[in-house]
Structure formats: structure tokens, C-alpha cells
Design a protein around this motif. Structure first.
Motif, short mmCIF file in Angstrom:
data_model
loop_
_atom_site.label_atom_id
_atom_site.label_comp_id
_atom_site.label_asym_id
_atom_site.label_seq_id
_atom_site.Cartn_x
_atom_site.Cartn_y
_atom_site.Cartn_z
N LYS A 48 0.63 55.47 -27.34
CA LYS A 48 1.18 54.76 -25.98
C LYS A 48 1.14 55.42 -24.86
O LYS A 48 1.20 55.17 -23.66
CB LYS A 48 2.66 54.56 -26.49
CG LYS A 48 3.04 53.48 -27.52
CD LYS A 48 4.15 53.11 -27.94
CE LYS A 48 4.43 52.09 -28.91
NZ LYS A 48 5.90 51.83 -29.32
N GLY A 51 -2.34 54.72 -23.45
CA GLY A 51 -2.19 53.25 -22.88
C GLY A 51 -1.14 53.28 -21.59
O GLY A 51 -1.14 51.95 -21.14
N LEU A 53 2.11 52.99 -21.96
CA LEU A 53 3.09 52.28 -22.27
C LEU A 53 4.44 53.48 -22.11
O LEU A 53 5.36 52.98 -21.77
CB LEU A 53 2.83 51.79 -23.46
CG LEU A 53 2.04 50.87 -23.86
CD1 LEU A 53 1.99 50.36 -25.46
CD2 LEU A 53 2.57 49.56 -22.85
N HIS A 73 0.26 50.08 -10.65
CA HIS A 73 0.30 48.86 -11.47
C HIS A 73 -1.10 48.25 -11.67
O HIS A 73 -1.80 48.03 -12.69
CB HIS A 73 1.46 48.00 -10.77
CG HIS A 73 1.46 46.87 -11.63
ND1 HIS A 73 0.64 45.65 -11.72
CD2 HIS A 73 2.31 46.49 -12.72
CE1 HIS A 73 1.03 44.58 -12.41
NE2 HIS A 73 2.30 45.16 -13.05
N PHE A 77 -3.46 48.32 -15.01
CA PHE A 77 -3.79 47.24 -15.90
C PHE A 77 -5.21 47.11 -15.69
O PHE A 77 -5.83 46.53 -16.94
CB PHE A 77 -3.15 45.97 -14.98
CG PHE A 77 -1.73 45.78 -15.60
CD1 PHE A 77 -0.62 46.68 -15.53
CD2 PHE A 77 -1.58 44.69 -16.57
CE1 PHE A 77 0.66 46.65 -16.05
CE2 PHE A 77 -0.22 44.45 -16.97
CZ PHE A 77 0.90 45.43 -16.65
N ARG A 80 -6.42 49.21 -18.42
CA ARG A 80 -6.06 48.77 -19.76
C ARG A 80 -7.16 47.65 -20.43
O ARG A 80 -7.23 47.45 -21.38
CB ARG A 80 -4.74 48.09 -19.72
CG ARG A 80 -3.76 49.19 -19.85
CD ARG A 80 -2.20 48.49 -19.79
NE ARG A 80 -1.22 49.71 -19.93
CZ ARG A 80 0.00 49.33 -19.51
NH1 ARG A 80 0.30 48.12 -18.88
NH2 ARG A 80 0.81 50.19 -19.56
N LYS A 81 -7.83 47.02 -19.37
CA LYS A 81 -8.80 46.15 -19.80
C LYS A 81 -9.90 46.42 -20.45
O LYS A 81 -10.41 45.84 -21.26
CB LYS A 81 -9.37 45.24 -18.56
CG LYS A 81 -8.39 44.17 -18.05
CD LYS A 81 -9.23 43.64 -16.87
CE LYS A 81 -7.98 43.06 -16.03
NZ LYS A 81 -8.57 42.20 -14.62
N MET A 83 -9.31 48.89 -22.88
CA MET A 83 -9.02 49.26 -23.93
C MET A 83 -8.39 48.24 -25.01
O MET A 83 -7.99 47.16 -24.55
CB MET A 83 -7.73 50.40 -23.65
CG MET A 83 -7.77 51.33 -22.97
SD MET A 83 -5.91 52.08 -22.45
CE MET A 83 -6.49 53.38 -21.27
N MET A 85 -5.81 47.77 -28.48
CA MET A 85 -5.17 48.71 -29.33
C MET A 85 -4.69 47.80 -30.51
O MET A 85 -4.28 46.62 -30.12
CB MET A 85 -3.65 49.18 -28.39
CG MET A 85 -2.96 50.05 -29.33
SD MET A 85 -1.84 51.13 -28.25
CE MET A 85 -0.66 51.39 -29.70
N PHE A 87 -1.86 47.39 -33.00
CA PHE A 87 -0.56 47.97 -33.38
C PHE A 87 -0.31 48.12 -34.82
O PHE A 87 -0.90 46.97 -35.52
CB PHE A 87 0.50 47.31 -32.33
CG PHE A 87 0.86 47.32 -31.14
CD1 PHE A 87 1.77 48.26 -30.51
CD2 PHE A 87 -0.20 46.71 -30.38
CE1 PHE A 87 1.71 48.52 -29.15
CE2 PHE A 87 0.07 46.96 -28.76
CZ PHE A 87 0.91 47.98 -28.40
N ALA A 91 1.61 42.84 -33.84
CA ALA A 91 2.13 42.46 -32.44
C ALA A 91 1.53 41.15 -32.04
O ALA A 91 1.47 40.91 -30.95
CB ALA A 91 1.76 43.79 -31.30
N LEU A 92 1.38 40.45 -32.98
CA LEU A 92 0.87 38.91 -32.66
C LEU A 92 1.84 38.36 -31.94
O LEU A 92 3.03 38.34 -32.39
CB LEU A 92 0.30 38.21 -33.95
CG LEU A 92 -0.69 38.89 -34.76
CD1 LEU A 92 -1.24 38.08 -36.05
CD2 LEU A 92 -2.05 39.01 -33.63
N LEU A 93 1.14 37.18 -31.06
CA LEU A 93 2.44 36.35 -30.49
C LEU A 93 2.85 35.27 -31.62
O LEU A 93 1.89 34.53 -32.18
CB LEU A 93 1.77 35.67 -29.22
CG LEU A 93 1.20 36.66 -28.26
CD1 LEU A 93 0.35 36.09 -27.23
CD2 LEU A 93 2.43 37.51 -27.57
N ARG A 153 -8.19 40.49 -32.43
CA ARG A 153 -7.78 40.27 -30.79
C ARG A 153 -8.10 41.67 -29.93
O ARG A 153 -8.35 41.53 -28.77
CB ARG A 153 -6.30 40.02 -30.75
CG ARG A 153 -5.80 39.60 -29.43
CD ARG A 153 -4.17 39.29 -29.57
NE ARG A 153 -3.44 40.64 -29.75
CZ ARG A 153 -2.18 40.38 -29.92
NH1 ARG A 153 -1.52 39.36 -29.68
NH2 ARG A 153 -1.39 41.72 -30.07
N MET A 163 -7.91 51.70 -30.10
CA MET A 163 -7.00 52.45 -30.68
C MET A 163 -6.43 52.06 -31.83
O MET A 163 -5.96 50.72 -31.66
CB MET A 163 -5.77 53.06 -29.51
CG MET A 163 -6.27 53.96 -28.46
SD MET A 163 -5.01 54.47 -27.55
CE MET A 163 -4.74 52.95 -26.47
#
Lengths: 266, 260
Positions: A48, A51, A53, A73, A77, A80-81, A83, A85, A87, A91-93, A153, A163
Motif C-alpha cells: 500500500k 501504491g 494508498l 493527485h 493517479f 498508478r495507471k 501499476m 495490484m 488484493f 476487491a472486486l466490485l 483485472r 503487485m
């Protein structure tokens, strides 16, 4: 060897508990690096911090030459594009289908037409063996399947760094060997940097180019899998072989149980 | 004694810290609103969720509140032979006060609690962190549409509540208790001012919408990611949201209609 991620004297606490106490660590570019260590040593926290976070209290985390804590910010971001990760929980929606979950980063960051999006998602899901689950909802998936969808994903945008947070936990043996192979193939074929946090010693050592074992907020030992296996450190051998007795305590530090139970010695 | 003072100090600091976080969060939400113009689908989905799905409780409550008002006012007014004033009292009560306030209280209980629980669970299951790692800002993608949808839905629901309330009061007064129907509507036309009464009620409900939505999404986003944390956050949304509505109603009423 070019370094992709560098931790320099990183300090981080959760409440009163110190997680990292001057952590120094380097992850080489284009290699598969594993982070191992007992539970509660801050392996997920480490991911984290990379990333963005979480932010270190002291010290710096550099990713691809950029200090994560110093980025604004938009720059964070943008970083992060590059990267991906995976989880631990996937961490699926939960209100979107498997297809929508894998398509999510593509929809957000590209303007690809729907047929091309569908093809790309199918290819990613094929790689993790779940093309047949494309229209299922996350609630219909087992834990292992959810993790594989999350893996699909995380590679959707073809990132430079992936990661993996405990990628092998809860997988059946067949799926586990498939995922092990997949991670290795992804790394070799695409030349990406992989950073893996895992407890599964055998699987991790079989694909990692380099390993760090962390404990007490610092890196205890680093090296190639062969170097670690030949290490004469009792601590390293206890961890790699999963022996209950040794220098690494099983119990979280506390007073002796006799005191709690009010039992007098002698 | 020193410990007590220290604890009070810590408690106050924590409250101030939370209020500060809340204001910064509000600003973050506002910066995410313009992007919604490019993705109206997100807003429409949330409007359905917080607005359309709240219709049942709002309309049924409006129906009963209107009927009770009609009955109570009729009984009181008839003692003084002033039944004809039923229309004025019911209309002003609903448009100025009960429409916006009761709608906001019901909204906090139905949609506000659902928003907090949904966002809190997304945080607990790392869905929000997952979005951040995909370079998607969850405040813009998840929070802003829910916030704006609530602000839009609140005045619309309040208007519907008042309309149903007035119709049901008319039904009780004119339909069952013998008040002249023509006089009911004529009195409404002459004594209800569009700007002072109807519009001020709508302004109130817009303010309530902003405050209730802000509390609901902030509580969800700031929740401690455990099942107990989500439960507490949901309770805080309903309690703090309702208290904020009642306190604001007093302030807005005194500003809009004077008297103090």
C-alpha cells in the motif's frame, strides 16, 4: 541491475504499533521479487505504501524514479495507471459482473469500442481460465475464482508493475500451479516487474528471482531463492521450513499465561 | 481530575479533526461534480437508487401525515367555527415545514443509511482501495454521483410529499368532514404565496439534501472498516442527519419567515 522500487529509511506506524522502523529495500526492474515474513510484519502495508494508498511517516518510497509521497493527485493517479495490484480479498466490485469488473480499468482509461473491449476482456479471462465465467456475478464465484478474476483485472491495462498480495491463498492445487505459471509467464513475456507478498514458501521460491524476508519492521535477509535456502541463519531456516520451534516466537509478546491465570510458581 | 480534562481535550480534538476531514471531503466532492456532466449515466443510476426507491415511503408517509393534519386541524378549528381555515393551515404547515422536514428525516433513514452502509462496505471489502489502485478516484466515481443524486432527489421528494399530503387533507376535510371543496382550493390560491411559502420550502429541502447527503457519504467513507464500524457509521448518519435537519430547520425558518 536497475531498481524499480526503492524504500529508503521508511518508518510507518498503525496507532501505537510500529510497523516499519527504518525499512530499506530495493526491487529490481523486470524481475519477480518476493516479500516474505511472519504474519503481521507489514507485508500488505508495504504494497500500500508503494501504491500511495498509505504514506510513510518518515523516509521515502520511490517507484520508477518518482517519490510516491511527493506526487500530487494527478501525478499519483498517472503512476498508478502503470501499476496493477491483486488484493488479498480480490476487491472486486460486487454489483458488477465479471466482465464489467475486468473491463472497468479499460473503460475508465481508454476509449476502446465495445467489441474490442469484449475481446480484450475475453483474452484476459482466458489467461486465468475463467472465460466461461464472464457473465457471472462476484457473489457466484468461489474465493479462488474471485482472486483469478481480480488477477485478470490487474493485468487489464498491461501495467509495468504488478503487485500480488497473497496470490496463492485459498487456491486449489491445479489453480495454484496455473497461477504460479501465469505469474512467471507474465513477468517473462512482458518484461514487467512483479512484486509478490506470500506465505507459500515453495511456490514463491519456485518463481521468484529475488526474495526479501522481513521481520520487526526491517528486512532481515535478502537474496536469490538458492541463497536463502542455503542460508545458515536459524531464523531463515525456521521460516522457510515452517518449524514451530526456533528463534521466531509463535506467541505475540505478552506476560506469561500463569500470571493471567493467577497461578503461582514454586 | 487531570485525566478527565485530558480526556475531554482529546475528545474535542477528535471532533475537530473529524469536522476538518468532513469539510475537506466536501470540497473533494465538489471538485468531482463537473465530471458528472460527461457521465450522466452514473447520476441517473443513483437518482433511481436514492430517489425512485424512496418514493414508496415518502408517498405513503405524505398520505397519512396529510390525513392526520386534516383531521386534527378540522377538530381544533371547528371548535371556533373556523373550519374554512383548514386549507390555509394544512397548506402552510406542509409547504413550509412538514414537507421538507419529514421528507429529510425519512430520507436520512431510508436513503442516507443505505448510502453509508453501501460506501462503508465498499471500504471494508477494499473496493475503494481497488479503485484507487486502478487510478480511479472513488470520491469522484462513487461519492460525487451519490451526493448529487441525493441533493436533486430531496426537493423533488419533498414536493411530492407535500402534494400527497395536501390531497389527502383535502380528501379528509372536503370528502369526509364536509368542508366546501371549492373554498378549500380557493383559500389555497389566495393565502399561499408561491415565493414565500412554496419556494422557501423547496430551498429548505435543498439545504437538507446537501447536509443529509454530505453526512451520509462522509460517514460511509470515513467508517472504520469492520462490521461494527459500518453499523456505527450507519447509526450516526441517521442520528446526526436527523438532528442537523431539525436544527437547520429552526435556523432557516427564522431567516425565511422572521419572528426572532
Amino acid at each position: 541491475m536497475e531498481e524499480y522500487i526503492v524504500f529508503d529509511d521508511v518508518h510507518f506506524s498503525r496507532g501505537q504499533r510500529k510497523i516499519f522502523n527504518g525499512m530499506n529495500l530495493a526491487v529490481p526492474k523486470g524481475k519477480t521479487t518476493a516479500i516474505m515474513g511472519p504474519s503481521g510484519t507489514g507485508k500488505t502495508t508495504l504494497l500500500k505504501l508503494i501504491g500511495g494508498l498509505l504514506m510513510p511517516e518518515q523516509g521515502t518510497v520511490h517507484v520508477d524514479g518518482k517519490s510516491v509521497g511527493q506526487l500530487g493527485h494527478d501525478d499519483l493517479f498517472t503512476l498508478r495507471k502503470s501499476m496493477g495490484m491483486l488484493f488479498q480479498s480480490g476487491a472486486l466490485l460486487t454489483d458488477e459482473s465479471v466482465y464489467e469488473n475486468v473491463a472497468y480499468p479499460l473503460r475508465e482509461h481508454t476509449k476502446l469500442p465495445e467489441p474490442m473491449l469484449r475481446d480484450l476482456v475475453s483474452m484476459k479471462l482466458e489467461a486465468v481460465g475463467l472465460r466461461g465465467a464472464i457473465d457471472m456475478m462476484p457473489s457466484e464465484l468461489s474465493g479462488g475464482m474471485a482472486r483469478r478474476v481480480a488477477l485478470a483485472r490487474s493485468i487489464a491495462l498491461d501495467p509495468d508493475l504488478i503487485m500480488y498480495d497473497e496470490p496463492f491463498t485459498g487456491l486449489d492445487p491445479i489453480t495454484m500451479s496455473t497461477v504460479v505459471t501465469l505469474i512467471k509467464k507474465l513477468n517473462d513475456a512482458l518484461g514487467i516487474t512483479s512484486l509478490m507478498v506470500s506465505h507459500d514458501v515453495a511456490e514463491t521460491l519456485s518463481i521468484a528471482d529475488y526474495c526479501h524476508i522481513i521481520s520487526d519492521g526491517k528486512v532481515v535477509v535478502s537474496g536469490t531463492p538458492d541463497e536463502l535456502q542455503q542460508s545458515d541463519s536459524e531464523w531463515v531456516q525456521q521460516f522457510l521450513q515452517g518449524r514451530p520451534d526456533g528463534p521466531a516466537p509463535f506467541h505475540y509478546p505478552t506476560a506469561p499465561i500463569a500470571e493471567d491465570l493467577g497461578v503461582k510458581h514454586g | 481530575m487531570v485525566n478527565l480534562l485530558a480526556n475531554v481535550g482529546v475528545w474535542w480534538l477528535e471532533i475537530l479533526q473529524r469536522v476538518g476531514r468532513g469539510f475537506l471531503f466536501f470540497i473533494q466532492i465538489l471538485t468531482g461534480l463537473p465530471a458528472l456532466l460527461m457521465r450522466p449515466g452514473l447520476l441517473i443510476k443513483e437518482l433511481y437508487s436514492v430517489g425512485v426507491l424512496s418514493l414508496t415511503i415518502i408517498l405513503v408517509s405524505g398520505l397519512f401525515v396529510g390525513m392526520v393534519l386534516g383531521l386534527q386541524f378540522f377538530m381544533t378549528l371547528s371548535r371556533f367555527g373556523a373550519e374554512s381555515a383548514l386549507s390555509v393551515t394544512v397548506n402552510l404547515t406542509l409547504l413550509r415545514e412538514l414537507g421538507p422536514v419529514v421528507t429529510a428525516l425519512l430520507f436520512a433513514g431510508r436513503a442516507g443509511s443505505a448510502l453509508t452502509a453501501e460506501i462503508g462496505l465498499m471500504k471494508t471489502t477494499e473496493q475503494l482501495s481497488g479503485m484507487e489502485m486502478m487510478a480511479v478516484d472513488p470520491v469522484h466515481r462513487v461519492i460525487a454521483p451519490r451526493f448529487l443524486a441525493s441533493v436533486i432527489a430531496m426537493p423533488l421528494l419533498a414536493v411530492l410529499f407535500s402534494v400527497v399530503g395536501i390531497l389527502s387533507a383535502w380528501f379528509i376535510g372536503a370528502g369526509l368532514l364536509g368542508v366546501d371543496s371549492g373554498s378549500f382550493w380557493a383559500q389555497m390560491q389566495t393565502s399561499v404565496d408561491w415565493y414565500n411559502d412554496a419556494m422557501n420550502g423547496i430551498y429548505k429541502s435543498i439545504v437538507f439534501g446537501i447536509v443529509v447527503a454530505w453526512i451520509a457519504v462522509f460517514e460511509g467513507y470515513d467508517t472504520i472498516p469492520t462490521s461494527e464500524g459500518v453499523g456505527r457509521a450507519t447509526t450516526r448518519t441517521v442520528v446526526n442527519g436527523s438532528l442537523a435537519v431539525l436544527a437547520l430547520d429552526f435556523i432557516l425558518t427564522s431567516l425565511m419567515f422572521g419572528g426572532i
